[in-house]
Write a protein that holds these residues in place. Structure first.
Motif, PDB file in Angstrom:
ATOM      1  N   MET A 384     -15.021 -13.051  -0.248  1.00 24.61           N
ATOM      2  CA  MET A 384     -14.474 -11.755  -0.608  1.00 24.61           C
ATOM      3  C   MET A 384     -13.133 -11.548   0.095  1.00 24.61           C
ATOM      4  SD  MET A 384     -16.980 -10.787  -2.516  1.00 24.61           S
ATOM      5  CE  MET A 384     -16.436  -9.110  -2.851  1.00 24.61           C
ATOM      6  N   LEU A 385     -12.152 -11.076  -0.682  1.00 22.47           N
ATOM      7  CA  LEU A 385     -10.831 -10.726  -0.156  1.00 22.47           C
ATOM      8  C   LEU A 385     -10.529  -9.292  -0.549  1.00 22.47           C
ATOM      9  CD1 LEU A 385      -8.826 -13.827  -1.473  1.00 22.47           C
ATOM     10  CD2 LEU A 385      -9.962 -13.645   0.733  1.00 22.47           C
ATOM     11  N   GLN A 386      -9.931  -8.550   0.355  1.00 19.64           N
ATOM     12  CA  GLN A 386      -9.542  -7.175   0.045  1.00 19.64           C
ATOM     13  C   GLN A 386      -8.214  -6.854   0.723  1.00 19.64           C
ATOM     14  OE1 GLN A 386     -11.724  -3.352   1.354  1.00 19.64           O
ATOM     15  NE2 GLN A 386     -12.453  -3.724  -0.733  1.00 19.64           N
ATOM     16  N   VAL A 387      -7.250  -6.453  -0.082  1.00 21.70           N
ATOM     17  CA  VAL A 387      -5.929  -6.073   0.410  1.00 21.70           C
ATOM     18  C   VAL A 387      -5.714  -4.603   0.083  1.00 21.70           C
ATOM     19  CG1 VAL A 387      -3.452  -6.480   0.270  1.00 21.70           C
ATOM     20  CG2 VAL A 387      -5.044  -8.410   0.117  1.00 21.70           C
ATOM     21  N   THR A 388      -5.440  -3.804   1.095  1.00 22.68           N
ATOM     22  CA  THR A 388      -5.288  -2.356   0.938  1.00 22.68           C
ATOM     23  C   THR A 388      -3.945  -1.936   1.518  1.00 22.68           C
ATOM     24  OG1 THR A 388      -7.677  -2.065   1.150  1.00 22.68           O
ATOM     25  CG2 THR A 388      -6.319  -0.105   1.408  1.00 22.68           C
ATOM     26  N   ASP A 389      -3.246  -1.032   0.804  1.00 26.31           N
ATOM     27  CA  ASP A 389      -2.006  -0.468   1.337  1.00 26.31           C
ATOM     28  C   ASP A 389      -1.992   1.036   1.084  1.00 26.31           C
ATOM     29  OD1 ASP A 389      -0.215   0.305  -1.124  1.00 26.31           O
ATOM     30  OD2 ASP A 389      -0.996  -1.667  -1.622  1.00 26.31           O
ATOM     31  N   ASN A 390      -1.194   1.745   1.842  1.00 27.03           N
ATOM     32  CA  ASN A 390      -1.110   3.208   1.707  1.00 27.03           C
ATOM     33  C   ASN A 390       0.124   3.613   0.920  1.00 27.03           C
ATOM     34  OD1 ASN A 390       0.835   2.504   3.567  1.00 27.03           O
ATOM     35  ND2 ASN A 390       0.443   4.230   4.944  1.00 27.03           N
ATOM     36  N   PRO A 434      -4.316   5.476  -1.914  1.00 28.18           N
ATOM     37  CA  PRO A 434      -3.941   4.098  -1.589  1.00 28.18           C
ATOM     38  C   PRO A 434      -4.349   3.120  -2.692  1.00 28.18           C
ATOM     39  CG  PRO A 434      -5.980   4.663  -0.488  1.00 28.18           C
ATOM     40  CD  PRO A 434      -5.535   5.920  -1.195  1.00 28.18           C
ATOM     41  N   THR A 435      -3.866   1.909  -2.586  1.00 25.60           N
ATOM     42  CA  THR A 435      -4.200   0.854  -3.542  1.00 25.60           C
ATOM     43  C   THR A 435      -5.075  -0.182  -2.852  1.00 25.60           C
ATOM     44  OG1 THR A 435      -2.166   1.122  -4.815  1.00 25.60           O
ATOM     45  CG2 THR A 435      -3.279  -1.000  -4.972  1.00 25.60           C
ATOM     46  N   THR A 436      -6.184  -0.525  -3.506  1.00 27.10           N
ATOM     47  CA  THR A 436      -7.106  -1.534  -2.986  1.00 27.10           C
ATOM     48  C   THR A 436      -7.336  -2.580  -4.062  1.00 27.10           C
ATOM     49  OG1 THR A 436      -8.216   0.082  -1.561  1.00 27.10           O
ATOM     50  CG2 THR A 436      -9.383  -1.966  -2.026  1.00 27.10           C
ATOM     51  N   VAL A 437      -7.042  -3.813  -3.741  1.00 26.69           N
ATOM     52  CA  VAL A 437      -7.291  -4.938  -4.644  1.00 26.69           C
ATOM     53  C   VAL A 437      -8.346  -5.822  -4.000  1.00 26.69           C
ATOM     54  CG1 VAL A 437      -6.310  -6.887  -5.894  1.00 26.69           C
ATOM     55  CG2 VAL A 437      -4.911  -4.857  -5.476  1.00 26.69           C
TER      56      VAL A 437
END
Length: 445
Positions: A384-390, A434-437
């Motif tokens: 599992m990979l998760q990249v989050t930015d505000n 925020p964006t979460t991929v």
């Protein structure tokens, strides 16, 4: 593969339980059950006749071709059933594997039909659907007719005393002539109330009956699971080949336009410096110094190119160190958290590295964020990979693939890469952030 369409969500002022009796879906499904009985009779009769005739003639040479012709006819009727399910149920079922005869001629075709598992599944459908169609027809018609008849009983109750010389519906009677009629206002109202309940319940009963038809059509008349998997693998192979070709073109372009051009210019500068060495040593020294700077730039470009292909730190130290190096080059502060008990397959590691690198590039270029986080962990047999930015958010997930609105983040390409290894890409990016991929990959490729 089977899919359903025509189920877009719409805003209704009535709850689903109240609008179900008048919805077009209910009437189409009821019509499907009504048509199933006569069609199943034809299908069943044809299948039994062909199988019986073919089995009876097996003692002669004609039995095998007759049986093959019967199976081919079942496939034709199955195509009609798939079309009927598509039109009335909105169930899109793919065609089964075509009959592939290795050689031309009648006997080759007969052998291909008899060896086809799809042909025998169509025959099994004809035999099993007939008793089910009878049951579904009787149950649906009984509930549908009686429900609406009871609900509308106050409207046609007057026909009994006028034309039948009785005060209402006779519920029961005995041998002495005693009968109970539904004729008082309370009894008529109670009948209508029971009818209303049945009218509201019957659509859900019809949907339950039709759901079994969906399973039968999908499982017996559609492509086999193995055939579907083969198609998916062929598609994934095409994506992998296209991706590899695109990467090779990118590497060739970067080498041609970057390091190669600099090295050519460097060779020319060194040649000029060599010619001026005797005449003007100072000018030659300046040219050599400039060439030295070009060498450093060319080396940096080669390092960046090699890092983009497969960085050495990923091979030597794994995802934690490699992703930390990627995060250090991002234009915003990035927190990296990698919690892996061991290293995944090398190919999966490479894809994971590429996914995070692309997502962090999107953060740098488009997100307008002030910070980002990268989380990597293992869940059973999945990475599992998760990249989050505000950042500003607003990325979209269209039907045709992944995209990031006007940002052009290339999420569609990432989704294709993940799909090639049975991975999944999920996007959550409301307006304003925020964006979460989230990416999910198999632990072993």
């Amino acid at each position: 593969m089977a899919t359903e369409y025509g189920s877009e969500r719409r805003e209704h002022f009535l709850p689903a339980a109240l609008r179900a009796p008048i919805e077009g879906r209910t009437w189409r499904e009821f019509g499907y059950l009504l048509l199933s009985l006569p069609i199943s009779i034809v299908f069943f009769t044809f299948a039994v006749a062909c199988v019986s005739l073919g089995a009876g003639l097996l003692i002669t040479f004609l039995g095998i071709p007759v049986l093959a012709a019967g199976l081919a006819g079942c496939r034709g009727l199955g195509a009609m059933e798939r079309a009927r399910a598509r039109g009335l149920l909105g169930l899109e079922v793919g065609d089964p594997d075509p009959i592939r005869a290795r050689k031309g001629g009648l006997m080759s075709w007969v052998g291909a039909v008899l060896k086809s598992g799809a042909s025998w599944r169509h025959l099994l459908y004809a035999l099993l659907h007939f008793p089910w169609a009878i049951f579904a027809f009787v149950v649906s018609v009984t509930f549908w007719v009686n429900a609406w008849a009871m609900l509308t009983y106050p409207l046609w109750h007057w026909t009994f005393p006028r034309y039948l010389d009785q005060s209402g519906i006779a519920l029961y009677g005995d041998s002495d002539g005693n009968q109970f009629y539904v004729d008082t206002p309370f009894e008529i109202g109670s009948t209508a109330a029971v009818g209303l309940v049945l009218v509201l319940v019957t659509p859900w009963l019809i949907r339950a009956l039709v759901s079994f038809d969906r399973v039968m059509v999908t499982g017996l008349l559609g492509p086999s699971t193995l055939a579907t998997r083969v198609v998916e693998l062929e598609s994934d192979r095409g994506v992998v080949v296209d991706t590899a070709a695109a990467d090779l073109r990118r590497i060739e372009r970067d080498l041609h336009d970057g390091a190669q051009a600099r090295l050519v210019a460097l060779a020319m500068d060194l040649g000029l410096a060599k010619e001026k060495l005797a005449e003007d040593p100072d000018a030659a020294a300046r040219m050599v110094d400039e060439a030295h700077g070009e060498v450093k730039v060319a080396l940096q470009e080669l390092r960046d190119l090699a890092r983009g292909i497969h960085p050495a730190v990923l091979t030597d130290r794994g995802l934690d160190a490699a992703l930390s190096a990627v995060a250090s080059r991002c234009t915003v502060p990035v927190t990296v958290e990698v919690d892996l008990p061991s290293r995944p397959a090398p190919a999966i590691e490479g894809i994971a590295y590429f996914i995070v690198s692309e997502l962090l590039q999107n953060v740098s270029k488009h997100a307008q964020a002030s910070r980002a986080t990268v989380d990597v962990w293992r869940s059973q047999d999945r990475l599992m990979l998760q990249v989050t930015d505000n950042g500003r958010g607003g990325a979209t997930l269209p039907i045709s693939g992944f995209a990031a609105g006007t940002a052009g983040s290339g999420l569609a390409g990432l989704a294709e890469r993940l799909d090639a290894v049975d991975g999944i890409l999920a996007l959550d990016s409301p307006a304003g952030g925020p964006t979460t991929v989230t990416a999910e990959l198999p632990w072993r490729g």
